[in-house]
Design a protein around this motif. Sequence first.
Motif, PDB file in Angstrom:
ATOM      1  N   LEU A  44      45.468  49.813  22.779  1.00 52.01           N
ATOM      2  CA  LEU A  44      44.466  48.869  23.222  1.00 52.01           C
ATOM      3  C   LEU A  44      45.127  47.499  23.277  1.00 52.01           C
ATOM      4  N   THR A  45      45.181  46.898  24.456  1.00 56.99           N
ATOM      5  CA  THR A  45      45.890  45.630  24.592  1.00 56.99           C
ATOM      6  C   THR A  45      45.291  44.834  25.753  1.00 56.99           C
ATOM      7  N   VAL A  46      45.943  43.748  26.155  1.00 55.28           N
ATOM      8  CA  VAL A  46      45.477  42.944  27.279  1.00 55.28           C
ATOM      9  C   VAL A  46      46.667  42.590  28.167  1.00 55.28           C
ATOM     10  N   GLN A  47      46.361  42.336  29.441  1.00 53.14           N
ATOM     11  CA  GLN A  47      47.359  41.764  30.331  1.00 53.14           C
ATOM     12  C   GLN A  47      47.526  40.284  30.016  1.00 53.14           C
ATOM     13  N   ARG A  48      48.550  39.681  30.588  1.00 56.94           N
ATOM     14  CA  ARG A  48      48.710  38.234  30.423  1.00 56.94           C
ATOM     15  C   ARG A  48      47.494  37.542  31.018  1.00 56.94           C
ATOM     16  N   PRO A  49      47.099  36.398  30.475  1.00 58.06           N
ATOM     17  CA  PRO A  49      45.914  35.697  30.984  1.00 58.06           C
ATOM     18  C   PRO A  49      46.089  35.228  32.423  1.00 58.06           C
ATOM     19  N   PHE A  50      44.960  35.133  33.126  1.00 56.49           N
ATOM     20  CA  PHE A  50      44.917  34.600  34.483  1.00 56.49           C
ATOM     21  C   PHE A  50      44.060  33.342  34.483  1.00 56.49           C
ATOM     22  N   TYR A  51      44.349  32.436  35.435  1.00 49.58           N
ATOM     23  CA  TYR A  51      43.606  31.185  35.541  1.00 49.58           C
ATOM     24  C   TYR A  51      43.191  30.953  36.997  1.00 49.58           C
ATOM     25  N   PRO A  52      42.308  31.802  37.528  1.00 44.49           N
ATOM     26  CA  PRO A  52      41.921  31.665  38.936  1.00 44.49           C
ATOM     27  C   PRO A  52      40.994  30.490  39.206  1.00 44.49           C
ATOM     28  N   GLU A  53      40.446  29.867  38.158  1.00 43.18           N
ATOM     29  CA  GLU A  53      39.522  28.756  38.364  1.00 43.18           C
ATOM     30  C   GLU A  53      39.875  27.554  37.498  1.00 43.18           C
ATOM     31  N   GLY A  54      41.142  27.386  37.205  1.00 42.69           N
ATOM     32  CA  GLY A  54      41.542  26.231  36.415  1.00 42.69           C
ATOM     33  C   GLY A  54      41.660  26.549  34.941  1.00 42.69           C
ATOM     34  N   TYR A  60      42.076  40.658  30.876  1.00 43.85           N
ATOM     35  CA  TYR A  60      41.712  42.031  31.214  1.00 43.85           C
ATOM     36  C   TYR A  60      42.074  42.953  30.059  1.00 43.85           C
ATOM     37  N   LEU A  61      41.090  43.665  29.524  1.00 38.88           N
ATOM     38  CA  LEU A  61      41.344  44.637  28.471  1.00 38.88           C
ATOM     39  C   LEU A  61      41.957  45.904  29.060  1.00 38.88           C
ATOM     40  N   LEU A  62      42.966  46.432  28.388  1.00 35.38           N
ATOM     41  CA  LEU A  62      43.643  47.642  28.855  1.00 35.38           C
ATOM     42  C   LEU A  62      43.580  48.724  27.785  1.00 35.38           C
ATOM     43  N   HIS A  63      43.207  49.920  28.215  1.00 40.00           N
ATOM     44  CA  HIS A  63      43.223  51.090  27.324  1.00 40.00           C
ATOM     45  C   HIS A  63      44.064  52.160  28.018  1.00 40.00           C
ATOM     46  N   LEU A 118      31.905  32.076  26.213  1.00 42.13           N
ATOM     47  CA  LEU A 118      32.512  33.395  26.376  1.00 42.13           C
ATOM     48  C   LEU A 118      31.674  34.195  27.351  1.00 42.13           C
ATOM     49  N   GLU A 119      32.359  34.803  28.317  1.00 39.06           N
ATOM     50  CA  GLU A 119      31.720  35.730  29.245  1.00 39.06           C
ATOM     51  C   GLU A 119      32.324  37.112  29.017  1.00 39.06           C
ATOM     52  N   TRP A 120      31.487  38.027  28.598  1.00 39.66           N
ATOM     53  CA  TRP A 120      31.888  39.407  28.305  1.00 39.66           C
ATOM     54  C   TRP A 120      31.355  40.265  29.440  1.00 39.66           C
ATOM     55  N   LEU A 121      32.220  40.622  30.407  1.00 36.53           N
ATOM     56  CA  LEU A 121      31.783  41.249  31.652  1.00 36.53           C
ATOM     57  C   LEU A 121      32.601  42.502  31.964  1.00 36.53           C
ATOM     58  N   PRO A 122      32.581  43.499  31.092  1.00 35.88           N
ATOM     59  CA  PRO A 122      33.340  44.718  31.380  1.00 35.88           C
ATOM     60  C   PRO A 122      32.730  45.481  32.544  1.00 35.88           C
ATOM     61  N   GLN A 123      33.559  46.252  33.225  1.00 33.15           N
ATOM     62  CA  GLN A 123      33.008  47.151  34.228  1.00 33.15           C
ATOM     63  C   GLN A 123      32.268  48.281  33.517  1.00 33.15           C
ATOM     64  N   GLU A 124      31.577  49.099  34.279  1.00 35.89           N
ATOM     65  CA  GLU A 124      30.667  50.068  33.691  1.00 35.89           C
ATOM     66  C   GLU A 124      31.386  51.068  32.773  1.00 35.89           C
ATOM     67  N   THR A 125      30.623  51.629  31.851  1.00 37.02           N
ATOM     68  CA  THR A 125      31.106  52.688  30.973  1.00 37.02           C
ATOM     69  C   THR A 125      30.502  54.007  31.442  1.00 37.02           C
ATOM     70  N   ILE A 126      31.349  54.977  31.779  1.00 38.34           N
ATOM     71  CA  ILE A 126      30.886  56.286  32.237  1.00 38.34           C
ATOM     72  C   ILE A 126      30.877  57.240  31.043  1.00 38.34           C
ATOM     73  N   CYS A 274      33.295  32.751  39.739  1.00 39.50           N
ATOM     74  CA  CYS A 274      34.641  33.088  40.186  1.00 39.50           C
ATOM     75  C   CYS A 274      34.911  34.505  39.722  1.00 39.50           C
ATOM     76  N   ALA A 275      34.646  35.489  40.588  1.00 35.49           N
ATOM     77  CA  ALA A 275      34.772  36.891  40.201  1.00 35.49           C
ATOM     78  C   ALA A 275      36.224  37.227  39.880  1.00 35.49           C
ATOM     79  N   PRO A 276      36.465  37.948  38.794  1.00 31.98           N
ATOM     80  CA  PRO A 276      37.840  38.380  38.487  1.00 31.98           C
ATOM     81  C   PRO A 276      38.438  39.146  39.658  1.00 31.98           C
ATOM     82  N   ARG A 277      39.692  38.857  39.977  1.00 34.93           N
ATOM     83  CA  ARG A 277      40.332  39.490  41.132  1.00 34.93           C
ATOM     84  C   ARG A 277      40.411  40.994  40.986  1.00 34.93           C
ATOM     85  N   ILE A 278      40.478  41.476  39.754  1.00 36.42           N
ATOM     86  CA  ILE A 278      40.635  42.914  39.532  1.00 36.42           C
ATOM     87  C   ILE A 278      39.424  43.690  40.029  1.00 36.42           C
TER      88      ILE A 278
END
Length: 281
Positions: A44-54, A60-63, A118-126, A274-278
């Motif tokens: 369980l880790t994260v990618q490097r941070p992104f700054y698309p809006e300053g 992005y959480l990675l599993h 803080l904005e906690w906006l994960p994609q859906e859980t199946i 500013c929607a995450p690019r992913i």
Amino acid sequence: MSNELAEKQFCSQSFSHWEAELTLGFAPRGSKTALVNRAHRGPLTVQRPFYPEGGVCHVYLLHPPGGVVAGDQLSITATVEPDAQALITTPAAGKFYRSGGGEARQNVNLSVADGASLEWLPQETIVYEGARLNSSMNIDLAEHARFIGWEILALGRPAAGEGFDNGAATLSWRISRAGRMVYMERLHLDAEAFQARWGLFGHSACGTLFVYPATALQLAAVQELIGDEANRGVTLIEGLLICRGLDRRADLLKGFFERVWGLVRGDVVGKAVCAPRIWAT
């Protein structure tokens, strides 16, 4: 059966379980928010941070295993220091696979300081048919913290002809403000609740969105957005906006939540959406 699913089922039968922990800390550094603390154990880790809006730090959480089986335990902790701004999402839907009887557990603890957002906006859980999920969300907000978060659950896979005739998902939310509990909910979804009129009534997707702080103005804006649309609702409790939805497809429900996000983000976070690019990949 896909190779990925076969491997997951084999893992659950052989009791080879993952225990993964991730701790994140955000703090202002100059004109940006920095990820100042990142520690993990297990996959369980994260990618490097992104700054698309300053200055807002997008993470992005990675599993890496790609899904969770019975016996797996995931724990995520994120702390946002005063005046920091962070957005956390996922690159893809989370997946909880069929269980042989045991539970998969996920525990998320979020702490937001005064002046921070803080904005906690994960994609859906199946949640696959036959899966057993126990998920808890604990959110600790300072008096002048700002928070937008959602949880979108997809039971079964209707596009693949899969319903939810067995299995269960237990979801718990606990939200406190300045050390005082302001919201607590425990939701248990099983095959009966999936079909019943008092439950999901056959809708495969359900979700909840929280916004703090909110006022009657945001409540009225979301009510106008909903209009006469069925299976949507919103309420305001002690400055906490709670929006719920049911749908036949998780992507449609996420689209609705994104529109709500667009209505409230400017007032809560002080920035346009500013929607995450992913999300576009």
